[in-house]
Design a protein around this motif. Structure first.
Motif, PDB file in Angstrom:
ATOM      1  N   GLU A 121       0.841  -1.205   0.000  1.00 22.48           N
ATOM      2  CA  GLU A 121       0.000   0.000   0.000  1.00 22.48           C
ATOM      3  C   GLU A 121       0.870   1.247   0.000  1.00 22.48           C
ATOM      4  OE1 GLU A 121      -2.887  -0.141   3.175  1.00 22.48           O
ATOM      5  OE2 GLU A 121      -3.475  -2.170   2.590  1.00 22.48           O
ATOM      6  N   GLU A 122       1.928   1.202   0.809  1.00 17.40           N
ATOM      7  CA  GLU A 122       2.855   2.335   0.869  1.00 17.40           C
ATOM      8  C   GLU A 122       3.498   2.551  -0.500  1.00 17.40           C
ATOM      9  OE1 GLU A 122       7.204   3.296   2.716  1.00 17.40           O
ATOM     10  OE2 GLU A 122       6.018   1.760   3.731  1.00 17.40           O
ATOM     11  N   PHE A 123       3.947   1.472  -1.127  1.00 12.26           N
ATOM     12  CA  PHE A 123       4.568   1.560  -2.447  1.00 12.26           C
ATOM     13  C   PHE A 123       3.585   2.120  -3.472  1.00 12.26           C
ATOM     14  CE2 PHE A 123       7.598  -2.211  -1.420  1.00 12.26           C
ATOM     15  CZ  PHE A 123       8.452  -1.351  -0.769  1.00 12.26           C
ATOM     16  N   ALA A 124       2.315   1.694  -3.366  1.00 13.12           N
ATOM     17  CA  ALA A 124       1.313   2.123  -4.346  1.00 13.12           C
ATOM     18  C   ALA A 124       1.143   3.639  -4.327  1.00 13.12           C
ATOM     19  CB  ALA A 124      -0.020   1.436  -4.070  1.00 13.12           C
ATOM     20  N   SER A 125       1.368   4.256  -3.169  1.00  8.69           N
ATOM     21  CA  SER A 125       1.197   5.712  -3.060  1.00  8.69           C
ATOM     22  C   SER A 125       2.382   6.468  -3.653  1.00  8.69           C
ATOM     23  CB  SER A 125       1.021   6.100  -1.592  1.00  8.69           C
ATOM     24  OG  SER A 125       2.248   5.919  -0.898  1.00  8.69           O
ATOM     25  N   LEU A 126       3.421   5.741  -4.063  1.00 14.03           N
ATOM     26  CA  LEU A 126       4.646   6.389  -4.556  1.00 14.03           C
ATOM     27  C   LEU A 126       4.605   6.704  -6.043  1.00 14.03           C
ATOM     28  CD1 LEU A 126       7.250   4.134  -2.736  1.00 14.03           C
ATOM     29  CD2 LEU A 126       6.585   6.459  -2.107  1.00 14.03           C
ATOM     30  N   GLY A 127       3.527   6.328  -6.705  1.00 15.83           N
ATOM     31  CA  GLY A 127       3.452   6.613  -8.135  1.00 15.83           C
ATOM     32  C   GLY A 127       4.225   5.631  -8.987  1.00 15.83           C
ATOM     33  N   ILE A 128       4.377   4.394  -8.486  1.00 14.21           N
ATOM     34  CA  ILE A 128       5.017   3.359  -9.307  1.00 14.21           C
ATOM     35  C   ILE A 128       3.935   2.616 -10.083  1.00 14.21           C
ATOM     36  CG2 ILE A 128       6.998   3.064  -7.786  1.00 14.21           C
ATOM     37  CD1 ILE A 128       5.528   0.506  -6.719  1.00 14.21           C
ATOM     38  N   VAL A 129       4.344   1.886 -11.130  1.00  7.79           N
ATOM     39  CA  VAL A 129       3.358   1.157 -11.920  1.00  7.79           C
ATOM     40  C   VAL A 129       3.091  -0.232 -11.358  1.00  7.79           C
ATOM     41  CG1 VAL A 129       3.704   2.422 -14.069  1.00  7.79           C
ATOM     42  CG2 VAL A 129       5.130   0.417 -13.584  1.00  7.79           C
ATOM     43  N   GLY A 130       3.993  -0.733 -10.520  1.00  3.21           N
ATOM     44  CA  GLY A 130       3.759  -2.058  -9.956  1.00  3.21           C
ATOM     45  C   GLY A 130       4.954  -2.574  -9.190  1.00  3.21           C
ATOM     46  N   LEU A 131       4.776  -3.775  -8.665  1.00  7.50           N
ATOM     47  CA  LEU A 131       5.824  -4.443  -7.889  1.00  7.50           C
ATOM     48  C   LEU A 131       6.132  -5.778  -8.537  1.00  7.50           C
ATOM     49  CD1 LEU A 131       4.643  -4.222  -4.159  1.00  7.50           C
ATOM     50  CD2 LEU A 131       6.543  -2.997  -5.211  1.00  7.50           C
ATOM     51  N   ILE A 132       7.397  -6.133  -8.545  1.00  8.98           N
ATOM     52  CA  ILE A 132       7.786  -7.481  -8.939  1.00  8.98           C
ATOM     53  C   ILE A 132       8.517  -8.051  -7.734  1.00  8.98           C
ATOM     54  CG2 ILE A 132       9.258  -8.839 -10.457  1.00  8.98           C
ATOM     55  CD1 ILE A 132       8.385  -6.951 -12.710  1.00  8.98           C
ATOM     56  N   VAL A 133       7.953  -9.127  -7.181  1.00  5.88           N
ATOM     57  CA  VAL A 133       8.478  -9.672  -5.943  1.00  5.88           C
ATOM     58  C   VAL A 133       9.554 -10.698  -6.238  1.00  5.88           C
ATOM     59  CG1 VAL A 133       7.877 -10.861  -3.797  1.00  5.88           C
ATOM     60  CG2 VAL A 133       6.264  -9.236  -4.818  1.00  5.88           C
ATOM     61  N   ALA A 138       5.840  -6.969 -18.716  1.00  5.41           N
ATOM     62  CA  ALA A 138       4.954  -6.389 -19.730  1.00  5.41           C
ATOM     63  C   ALA A 138       3.637  -5.975 -19.100  1.00  5.41           C
ATOM     64  CB  ALA A 138       4.709  -7.413 -20.845  1.00  5.41           C
ATOM     65  N   SER A 139       3.172  -6.765 -18.157  1.00  5.83           N
ATOM     66  CA  SER A 139       1.898  -6.481 -17.511  1.00  5.83           C
ATOM     67  C   SER A 139       1.982  -5.221 -16.638  1.00  5.83           C
ATOM     68  CB  SER A 139       1.485  -7.704 -16.682  1.00  5.83           C
ATOM     69  OG  SER A 139       0.396  -7.379 -15.872  1.00  5.83           O
ATOM     70  N   VAL A 140       3.032  -5.103 -15.797  1.00  2.64           N
ATOM     71  CA  VAL A 140       3.096  -3.914 -14.940  1.00  2.64           C
ATOM     72  C   VAL A 140       3.271  -2.642 -15.757  1.00  2.64           C
ATOM     73  CG1 VAL A 140       3.899  -5.076 -12.830  1.00  2.64           C
ATOM     74  CG2 VAL A 140       5.574  -4.071 -14.374  1.00  2.64           C
ATOM     75  N   PHE A 141       3.978  -2.735 -16.875  1.00  6.07           N
ATOM     76  CA  PHE A 141       4.176  -1.541 -17.714  1.00  6.07           C
ATOM     77  C   PHE A 141       3.040  -1.336 -18.722  1.00  6.07           C
ATOM     78  CE2 PHE A 141       8.893  -2.081 -16.764  1.00  6.07           C
ATOM     79  CZ  PHE A 141       8.936  -1.004 -15.910  1.00  6.07           C
ATOM     80  N   GLY A 142       2.105  -2.289 -18.774  1.00 12.21           N
ATOM     81  CA  GLY A 142       0.989  -2.163 -19.708  1.00 12.21           C
ATOM     82  C   GLY A 142       1.394  -2.370 -21.155  1.00 12.21           C
TER      83      GLY A 142
END
Length: 125
Positions: A93-105, A118-122
Motif C-alpha cells: 500500500e505504501e509503495f502504491a502511493s509512490l506513483g510506481i506502476v507495480g511491484l515485482i516480488v 509487460a503487464s506492470v508496464f501495460g
C-alpha cells in the motif's frame, strides 16, 4: 517496437537473470545499473520505456532514487516498477502511493518474468 528497460539492482546475479530473460525471451534492450545513483545517470541520458528498480540497495536505495526520478522533468514520465524481496501488504500500500506502476516480488520466476514486466508496464502485445 523494441522496449528499452533499465534494471537497477546491486546484485549481479539478479541483473543477469532479468537481462537474460528480457533480452532472450522478449527481445528488449536492457541497460543495467548497480546503484540508485548510476540508475539516475542512465535514466537522464537514455530514452527508456521503463525502469525496474530494486528497493534495498546500499547507498541510494530504490525509493530515494524513485523520488529523484519523479523530481526531474526529464525522467518523471518513465514508468518505474519496484523489485522487492519483502512485499508485505502494508508495504504494498505504501509503495502504491509512490506513483510506481507495480511491484515485482523476488524471487521471481524467470519463465513468467517477461509477462510480469509487460503487464506492470501495460505492454501487452
Amino acid at each position: 517496437m523494441t522496449k528499452r528497460v533499465l534494471v537497477v539492482d546491486d546484485e549481479a546475479d539478479i541483473r543477469a537473470v532479468i537481462q537474460g530473460c528480457l533480452e532472450d525471451i522478449a527481445g528488449w534492450e536492457v541497460l543495467t545499473a548497480t546503484s540508485g545513483e548510476q540508475g539516475l545517470q542512465i535514466a537522464v541520458k537514455e530514452q527508456l520505456d521503463g525502469i525496474l528498480m530494486d528497493v534495498s540497495m546500499p547507498g541510494m536505495g530504490g525509493l530515494e532514487a524513485l523520488q529523484k526520478l519523479q523530481e526531474n522533468a526529464i525522467t518523471q514520465t518513465i514508468p518505474v516498477a519496484l523489485l522487492t524481496a519483502k512485499a508485505l501488504a502494508e508495504e504494498q500500500e505504501e509503495f502504491a502511493s509512490l506513483g510506481i506502476v507495480g511491484l515485482i516480488v523476488k524471487p521471481f520466476d524467470p519463465m513468467t518474468l517477461v509477462e510480469q514486466v509487460a503487464s506492470v508496464f501495460g505492454w501487452e502485445s
